[in-house]
Design an enzyme around this catalytic site. Sequence first.
Site, PDB file in Angstrom:
ATOM      1  N   ASN A  95      46.058 -55.149 -34.879  1.00 50.53           N
ATOM      2  CA  ASN A  95      45.708 -56.528 -35.440  1.00 50.53           C
ATOM      3  C   ASN A  95      44.262 -56.633 -35.342  1.00 50.53           C
ATOM      4  O   ASN A  95      43.422 -56.002 -34.450  1.00 50.53           O
ATOM      5  CB  ASN A  95      46.292 -57.832 -34.515  1.00 50.53           C
ATOM      6  CG  ASN A  95      47.823 -57.860 -34.329  1.00 50.53           C
ATOM      7  OD1 ASN A  95      48.303 -57.821 -35.466  1.00 50.53           O
ATOM      8  ND2 ASN A  95      48.361 -57.951 -33.194  1.00 50.53           N
ATOM      9  N   HIS A 108      42.392 -51.494 -30.751  1.00 47.05           N
ATOM     10  CA  HIS A 108      43.579 -50.878 -30.129  1.00 47.05           C
ATOM     11  C   HIS A 108      44.678 -51.014 -31.287  1.00 47.05           C
ATOM     12  O   HIS A 108      45.089 -51.612 -32.164  1.00 47.05           O
ATOM     13  CB  HIS A 108      43.957 -51.817 -28.881  1.00 47.05           C
ATOM     14  CG  HIS A 108      44.388 -53.382 -29.183  1.00 47.05           C
ATOM     15  ND1 HIS A 108      43.358 -54.176 -29.312  1.00 47.05           N
ATOM     16  CD2 HIS A 108      45.341 -53.917 -29.420  1.00 47.05           C
ATOM     17  CE1 HIS A 108      43.812 -55.398 -29.745  1.00 47.05           C
ATOM     18  NE2 HIS A 108      45.053 -55.544 -29.594  1.00 47.05           N
ATOM     19  N   HIS A 110      49.122 -50.980 -31.215  1.00 51.05           N
ATOM     20  CA  HIS A 110      50.017 -50.990 -30.351  1.00 51.05           C
ATOM     21  C   HIS A 110      51.177 -49.997 -30.811  1.00 51.05           C
ATOM     22  O   HIS A 110      51.229 -49.692 -31.970  1.00 51.05           O
ATOM     23  CB  HIS A 110      50.799 -52.496 -30.747  1.00 51.05           C
ATOM     24  CG  HIS A 110      49.994 -53.549 -30.416  1.00 51.05           C
ATOM     25  ND1 HIS A 110      50.430 -54.498 -29.391  1.00 51.05           N
ATOM     26  CD2 HIS A 110      48.988 -54.144 -31.105  1.00 51.05           C
ATOM     27  CE1 HIS A 110      49.523 -55.588 -29.173  1.00 51.05           C
ATOM     28  NE2 HIS A 110      48.493 -55.354 -30.392  1.00 51.05           N
TER      29      HIS A 110
HETATM   30  P1  5GP Z   1      46.494 -58.269 -29.855  1.00 47.47           P
HETATM   31  O1  5GP Z   1      47.037 -59.542 -30.295  1.00 47.47           O
HETATM   32  O2  5GP Z   1      44.737 -58.393 -29.630  1.00 47.47           O
HETATM   33  O3  5GP Z   1      46.774 -57.289 -30.979  1.00 47.47           O
HETATM   34  O4  5GP Z   1      47.063 -57.601 -28.682  1.00 47.47           O
HETATM   35  C1  5GP Z   1      46.455 -57.712 -27.465  1.00 47.47           C
HETATM   36  C2  5GP Z   1      47.496 -57.477 -26.334  1.00 47.47           C
HETATM   37  O5  5GP Z   1      47.097 -57.138 -25.151  1.00 47.47           O
HETATM   38  C3  5GP Z   1      48.832 -58.332 -26.103  1.00 47.47           C
HETATM   39  O6  5GP Z   1      50.093 -58.005 -26.531  1.00 47.47           O
HETATM   40  C4  5GP Z   1      48.768 -58.631 -24.763  1.00 47.47           C
HETATM   41  O7  5GP Z   1      50.086 -58.922 -24.057  1.00 47.47           O
HETATM   42  C5  5GP Z   1      48.056 -57.515 -24.436  1.00 47.47           C
HETATM   43  N1  5GP Z   1      47.201 -57.795 -22.994  1.00 47.47           N
HETATM   44  C6  5GP Z   1      46.482 -59.149 -22.670  1.00 47.47           C
HETATM   45  N2  5GP Z   1      45.890 -58.831 -21.473  1.00 47.47           N
HETATM   46  C7  5GP Z   1      46.327 -57.696 -20.873  1.00 47.47           C
HETATM   47  C8  5GP Z   1      46.145 -57.173 -19.861  1.00 47.47           C
HETATM   48  O8  5GP Z   1      45.343 -57.452 -18.763  1.00 47.47           O
HETATM   49  N3  5GP Z   1      46.654 -55.949 -19.484  1.00 47.47           N
HETATM   50  C9  5GP Z   1      47.711 -55.569 -20.389  1.00 47.47           C
HETATM   51  N4  5GP Z   1      48.208 -54.360 -20.039  1.00 47.47           N
HETATM   52  N5  5GP Z   1      47.797 -55.801 -21.475  1.00 47.47           N
HETATM   53  C10 5GP Z   1      47.302 -57.027 -21.873  1.00 47.47           C
END
Ligand code: 5GP
Length: 124
Positions: A95, A108, A110
């Site tokens: 994202n 990052h 996923h």
């Molecule tokens: P984004 O929406 O930015 O692509 O995804 C961020 C991801 O980071 C989300 O899936 C969320 O669950 C994960 N996330 C947020 N905070 C933490 C954390 O403190 N530890 C871990 N392991 N994952 C996190």
Amino acid sequence: MSVSGLPPYDPQNIFARILRGEIPCKAVLDTEHALAFHDISPLTPTHILVIPKGEWVSAADFHAGAEPAAIAGFWRAVARIGQPLEAGGYRILSNMGPDAGQEVPHFHVHVFGGQPLGPMLKRG
Ligand code: 5GP
């Protein structure tokens, strides 16, 4: 401003803090160029995040600014995470910015797997 027009890198973002060891994570792979760890709120049986070790907000930032070895090392780490899932199938997703709902402003990827993943996106 990052090269993509997103806000500049925030060194206090949660993944920066994980990289510095200030916040724990369940690491599955730690290399010179990437850290892979379980998402805290998994959406599929396997949901792993792979992050580069440099300070990059987005894919545009990372690929414009990182050393070729760092870029190769990052994607090799993504592939290593995906490899055991390949027979069943898996999905990688990243994202970038508000329309994609990027929550953490550190580039990052996923890695989702462990169940049928359905359509890539819902229409509408
Ligand atoms: P984004 O929406 O930015 O692509 O995804 C961020 C991801 O980071 C989300 O899936 C969320 O669950 C994960 N996330 C947020 N905070 C933490 C954390 O403190 N530890 C871990 N392991 N994952 C996190």
